[in-house]
Enzyme design. Structure first.
Site, PDB file in Angstrom:
ATOM      1  N   HIS A  43      40.240  38.307  34.044  1.00  0.00           N
ATOM      2  CA  HIS A  43      40.973  37.050  34.261  1.00  0.00           C
ATOM      3  C   HIS A  43      41.401  36.829  35.709  1.00  0.00           C
ATOM      4  O   HIS A  43      42.023  35.805  35.991  1.00  0.00           O
ATOM      5  CB  HIS A  43      42.223  37.026  33.382  1.00  0.00           C
ATOM      6  CG  HIS A  43      41.939  36.764  31.928  1.00  0.00           C
ATOM      7  ND1 HIS A  43      41.387  35.593  31.472  1.00  0.00           N
ATOM      8  CD2 HIS A  43      42.145  37.526  30.818  1.00  0.00           C
ATOM      9  CE1 HIS A  43      41.264  35.638  30.153  1.00  0.00           C
ATOM     10  NE2 HIS A  43      41.698  36.808  29.732  1.00  0.00           N
ATOM     11  N   ARG A  68      39.604  46.672  34.253  1.00  0.00           N
ATOM     12  CA  ARG A  68      39.140  45.903  33.098  1.00  0.00           C
ATOM     13  C   ARG A  68      37.890  45.154  33.534  1.00  0.00           C
ATOM     14  O   ARG A  68      37.933  44.331  34.454  1.00  0.00           O
ATOM     15  CB  ARG A  68      40.192  44.926  32.596  1.00  0.00           C
ATOM     16  CG  ARG A  68      39.661  44.121  31.399  1.00  0.00           C
ATOM     17  CD  ARG A  68      40.748  43.499  30.571  1.00  0.00           C
ATOM     18  NE  ARG A  68      41.435  42.400  31.222  1.00  0.00           N
ATOM     19  CZ  ARG A  68      42.359  41.640  30.618  1.00  0.00           C
ATOM     20  NH1 ARG A  68      42.696  41.875  29.367  1.00  0.00           N
ATOM     21  NH2 ARG A  68      42.942  40.665  31.270  1.00  0.00           N
ATOM     22  N   ASP A  82      30.080  52.965  39.119  1.00  0.00           N
ATOM     23  CA  ASP A  82      29.514  53.384  40.401  1.00  0.00           C
ATOM     24  C   ASP A  82      30.506  53.186  41.549  1.00  0.00           C
ATOM     25  O   ASP A  82      30.520  53.959  42.515  1.00  0.00           O
ATOM     26  CB  ASP A  82      28.202  52.621  40.694  1.00  0.00           C
ATOM     27  CG  ASP A  82      27.027  53.155  39.876  1.00  0.00           C
ATOM     28  OD1 ASP A  82      27.160  54.250  39.285  1.00  0.00           O
ATOM     29  OD2 ASP A  82      25.985  52.477  39.820  1.00  0.00           O
ATOM     30  N   GLU A 147      41.806  42.538  20.175  1.00  0.00           N
ATOM     31  CA  GLU A 147      42.550  41.307  20.469  1.00  0.00           C
ATOM     32  C   GLU A 147      41.983  40.094  19.733  1.00  0.00           C
ATOM     33  O   GLU A 147      42.038  38.983  20.254  1.00  0.00           O
ATOM     34  CB  GLU A 147      42.632  41.066  21.979  1.00  0.00           C
ATOM     35  CG  GLU A 147      41.334  41.221  22.746  1.00  0.00           C
ATOM     36  CD  GLU A 147      41.501  41.070  24.261  1.00  0.00           C
ATOM     37  OE1 GLU A 147      42.581  40.692  24.733  1.00  0.00           O
ATOM     38  OE2 GLU A 147      40.510  41.310  24.975  1.00  0.00           O
ATOM     39  N   ASP A 173      45.768  37.412  23.348  1.00  0.00           N
ATOM     40  CA  ASP A 173      44.560  36.944  22.663  1.00  0.00           C
ATOM     41  C   ASP A 173      44.656  37.137  21.161  1.00  0.00           C
ATOM     42  O   ASP A 173      44.137  36.311  20.390  1.00  0.00           O
ATOM     43  CB  ASP A 173      43.328  37.657  23.223  1.00  0.00           C
ATOM     44  CG  ASP A 173      42.839  36.980  24.487  1.00  0.00           C
ATOM     45  OD1 ASP A 173      42.603  35.762  24.454  1.00  0.00           O
ATOM     46  OD2 ASP A 173      42.719  37.666  25.516  1.00  0.00           O
TER      47      ASP A 173
HETATM   48  C1  3PY Z   1      45.982  40.092  25.983  1.00  0.00           C
HETATM   49  O1  3PY Z   1      47.191  40.197  25.695  1.00  0.00           O
HETATM   50  O2  3PY Z   1      45.185  39.343  25.418  1.00  0.00           O
HETATM   51  C2  3PY Z   1      45.442  40.907  27.068  1.00  0.00           C
HETATM   52  O3  3PY Z   1      44.275  40.909  27.288  1.00  0.00           O
HETATM   53  C3  3PY Z   1      46.371  41.717  27.897  1.00  0.00           C
HETATM   54  O4  3PY Z   1      47.041  42.588  27.195  1.00  0.00           O
HETATM   55 MG    MG Z   2      43.210  39.452  26.344  1.00  0.00          MG
END
Ligand code: 3PY
Ligand code: MG
Length: 249
Positions: A43, A68, A82, A147, A173
Site C-alpha cells: 500500500h 510486505r 534477493d 484478511e 481488510d
Molecule cells: C489490514 O489490516 O488489512 C492490513 O493489511 C494491516 O494489518
Molecule cells: Mg490488509
C-alpha cells in the site's frame, strides 16, 4: 537468529509499520527500539530502490526488517529476497494452494521455484556468503496474511502448509470483507479474529496482528499474539505534529 526462531521467545515482538517509503524515516524509527519494522510494498509508494535504501538504513540495528510484498507474485518474492529481506509478509492469502505457492516462490529448487542470482544478489553478500544457497530456506520466514472471509474459511489449511511460519491477521481488510468496512472493532470482526487465533494456536503456529490502539495491543499481547504491529511511522508523525500544535493553541 531467524525471525521464526525469535517468534518462539518469551515475550511478544512489537513492530512499527513503515509506510513513508523513506530510508531516513526508517533509520529514525530504528533508533526507537522496536523488535521489527515492516516495509510495506502493498500500500505504500515503495520501489526496489526505496526498499533497498530502507534495508541498508536499518541494517546495523538489532531489529527484524520485514517486507510486505505487493502480492503473492513469485517475481516480487524473488526480488525482495534477493534484496536481502529474510522475512516476508504476504498479503491476501486466501487458500492453502496460494499459501503453498508463496512458500514455493521462497525456496530454491527442488523444494520450490525461486530463481538463483547468487553472485549478484545482496542476500548472498554478492556471492561471498557461501552458505546462503544451502541455508536460505532455514533463514527465511514466510508469514501469510489472513484478511478475508475466504481466508477465514480456509485458515486451518493455510496454517497447515509447511513453510508458512506464522499467520498475521489484517483487521482492516478483514472488516471490509465481512461487510464492516472501516469498522474493525465491530463485534463480528472481533469474533472472527478470536476464532482465527484459536485455529492458528491449534496448528501450533505463531499469530500476529495489527493492533488498532495501545490498549488493543496490550490486549492482543495478553491473548497470546506473538508479534503485534502497534502503529505506523505516518501515524506517529501526524499524531506528534497534531499534539504539538494543540499544546500551544
Ligand atoms: C489490514 O489490516 O488489512 C492490513 O493489511 C494491516 O494489518
Ligand atoms: Mg490488509
Amino acid at each position: 537468529m531467524s525471525f521464526k526462531q525469535a517468534l518462539a521467545g518469551k515475550r511478544p515482538l512489537f513492530g512499527l509499520w513503515q509506510a513513508m517509503a523513506n530510508g531516513y524515516a526508517a533509520e529514525i524509527c530504528a533508533h526507537a527500539g522496536y523488535d521489527w519494522l515492516l516495509f510495506d510494498g502493498e500500500h505504500s509508494p515503495n520501489t526496489a530502490q526505496t526498499l533497498l535504501c530502507q534495508l541498508q538504513a536499518v541494517s546495523r540495528f538489532a531489529l527484524e526488517p520485514i517486507a510486505r510484498v505487493p502480492s503473492g507474485d513469485p517475481v516480487s518474492i524473488k526480488q525482495y529476497l534477493d534484496l536481502g529481506f529474510t522475512t516476508l509478509l504476504i498479503p491476501m492469502v486466501d487458500s492453502a494452494e496460494q499459501a503453498a505457492a508463496v512458500v514455493s516462490a521462497s525456496r530454491y529448487p527442488p523444494q520450490g521455484i525461486r530463481g538463483v542470482a547468487s553472485a549478484t544478489a545482496r542476500a548472498t553478500g554478492f556471492g561471498t556468503d557461501k552458505d546462503y544457497l544451502r541455508q536460505a530456506a532455514d533463514r527465511v520466514t514466510v508469514i501469510a496474511q489472513i484478511e478475508s472471509r475466504a481466508a477465514l474459511g480456509n485458515i486451518a489449511g493455510i496454517a497447515a502448509v509447511e513453510g508458512i511460519d506464522a499467520l498475521f491477521i489484517g483487521p482492516a481488510d478483514l472488516a471490509a470483507s465481512l461487510g464492516h468496512l472501516g469498522n474493525p472493532m465491530h463485534p463480528d470482526v472481533q469474533a472472527a479474529i478470536a476464532t482465527a487465533k484459536a485455529v492458528i494456536d491449534a496448528a501450533g503456529k505463531p499469530a500476529g496482528i495489527f493492533a488498532l490502539s495501545p490498549e488493543d495491543a496490550r490486549n492482543r499481547a495478553a491473548q497470546g499474539f506473538r508479534f503485534i504491529s502497534i502503529g505506523s511511522d505516518i501515524g506517529v508523525l501526524l499524531g506528534g505534529a497534531k499534539a504539538l500544535l494543540a499544546a500551544v493553541s
